[in-house]
Design a protein around this motif. Structure first.
Motif, PDB file in Angstrom:
ATOM      1  N   SER A 181      -3.088  -0.304  -3.252  1.00  0.00           N
ATOM      2  CA  SER A 181      -3.504  -1.162  -2.299  1.00  0.00           C
ATOM      3  C   SER A 181      -4.808  -1.972  -2.770  1.00  0.00           C
ATOM      4  CB  SER A 181      -4.569   0.353  -1.426  1.00  0.00           C
ATOM      5  OG  SER A 181      -5.116  -0.562  -0.354  1.00  0.00           O
ATOM      6  N   SER A 221      -7.626  -0.516  -8.024  1.00  0.00           N
ATOM      7  CA  SER A 221      -7.224  -0.061  -6.380  1.00  0.00           C
ATOM      8  C   SER A 221      -5.723  -0.713  -6.388  1.00  0.00           C
ATOM      9  CB  SER A 221      -8.375  -0.799  -5.602  1.00  0.00           C
ATOM     10  OG  SER A 221      -8.228  -2.175  -5.716  1.00  0.00           O
ATOM     11  N   ARG A 222      -5.423  -1.817  -6.989  1.00  0.00           N
ATOM     12  CA  ARG A 222      -3.934  -2.760  -7.157  1.00  0.00           C
ATOM     13  C   ARG A 222      -2.882  -1.865  -7.892  1.00  0.00           C
ATOM     14  NH1 ARG A 222      -4.540  -8.150  -8.737  1.00  0.00           N
ATOM     15  NH2 ARG A 222      -5.217  -8.403  -6.633  1.00  0.00           N
ATOM     16  N   ALA A 250     -14.463 -12.038   2.354  1.00  0.00           N
ATOM     17  CA  ALA A 250     -14.093 -10.758   2.289  1.00  0.00           C
ATOM     18  C   ALA A 250     -15.478  -9.781   2.247  1.00  0.00           C
ATOM     19  CB  ALA A 250     -13.375 -10.363   1.029  1.00  0.00           C
ATOM     20  N   SER A 295      -7.823  -4.211  -3.403  1.00  0.00           N
ATOM     21  CA  SER A 295      -9.051  -4.497  -2.369  1.00  0.00           C
ATOM     22  C   SER A 295      -9.286  -6.057  -2.183  1.00  0.00           C
ATOM     23  CB  SER A 295     -10.227  -3.755  -3.057  1.00  0.00           C
ATOM     24  OG  SER A 295     -10.909  -4.511  -4.264  1.00  0.00           O
ATOM     25  N   THR A 296      -9.806  -6.446  -1.139  1.00  0.00           N
ATOM     26  CA  THR A 296     -10.039  -7.967  -0.848  1.00  0.00           C
ATOM     27  C   THR A 296     -11.409  -8.201  -1.302  1.00  0.00           C
ATOM     28  OG1 THR A 296     -10.509  -7.503   1.171  1.00  0.00           O
ATOM     29  CG2 THR A 296      -8.265  -8.077   0.823  1.00  0.00           C
ATOM     30  N   TRP A 297     -12.418  -7.361  -1.313  1.00  0.00           N
ATOM     31  CA  TRP A 297     -13.559  -7.638  -1.400  1.00  0.00           C
ATOM     32  C   TRP A 297     -14.126  -7.611  -2.924  1.00  0.00           C
ATOM     33  CZ3 TRP A 297     -16.589  -3.725  -3.772  1.00  0.00           C
ATOM     34  CH2 TRP A 297     -16.025  -2.422  -3.583  1.00  0.00           C
ATOM     35  N   SER A 298     -13.624  -6.838  -3.703  1.00  0.00           N
ATOM     36  CA  SER A 298     -13.961  -6.584  -5.158  1.00  0.00           C
ATOM     37  C   SER A 298     -14.256  -7.921  -5.841  1.00  0.00           C
ATOM     38  CB  SER A 298     -13.351  -5.502  -5.938  1.00  0.00           C
ATOM     39  OG  SER A 298     -11.915  -6.090  -5.903  1.00  0.00           O
TER      40      SER A 298
END
Length: 160
Positions: free
Chosen positions: A9, A3-4, A91, A11-14
């Motif tokens: 974008s 995602s990065r 997150a 992700s903060t939760w992964s």
């Protein structure tokens, strides 16, 4: 990372989920490994003792493991999970208690496996320190390739 790097974008939760799953997998894997008697055991000196002394020593070891599993993992894990139960993860929609709740779960399984081993060793159904047969395992790459060639040849003969 996908995602990065690809979606631009992050992700903060992964990352937080992967840490939580790593903790759960580690404790579940250690309980499973304990049940298979695959854990590390330094038994060089114990194997030098007579079988009856080995049996007594193994019973003592299993009793100590049961005590640790009950007091350290089940009770201590319960206390850690209950203290952290209301602390929200940043997150994920979970609390920190979900990270710690695996400790008493693994402790229950380790205690059960230790009790089973204790009974089997004490009654003579299981050897206190079973021998590990490493003779069938290849020692280096050359042996592995030679064994693979033998296996391939024997399976080809079986098909003909």
């Amino acid at each position: 990372m996908f995602s990065r790097q690809v979606l631009h974008s992050p992700s903060t939760w992964s990352e937080e989920l992967s840490k939580l799953l790593f903790v759960w997998l580690s404790f579940a894997g250690s309980a499973f490994l304990f049940g298979e008697r695959g854990h590390i055991a330094v038994d060089f000196i114990a194997r030098k003792l007579p079988v009856s002394a080995q049996r007594v020593l193994q019973v003592i070891v299993q009793l100590l493991i049961v005590v640790f599993a009950i007091l350290g993992m089940i009770w201590g894990g319960y206390l850690a999970a209950s203290i952290a139960w209301n602390q929200q993860l940043t997150a994920l929609p979970l609390t920190l208690g979900w990270v710690y709740v695996v400790i008493p779960i693994a402790g229950v399984f380790i205690a059960l496996f230790a009790i089973i081993d204790l009974i089997e060793v004490a009654t003579g159904k299981e050897e206190p320190y079973p021998l590990v047969d490493e003779s069938e395992e290849p020692r280096d790459l050359d042996e592995l390739e030679a064994q693979s060639a033998i296996d391939s040849a024997s399976s080809a003969e079986g098909r003909n």
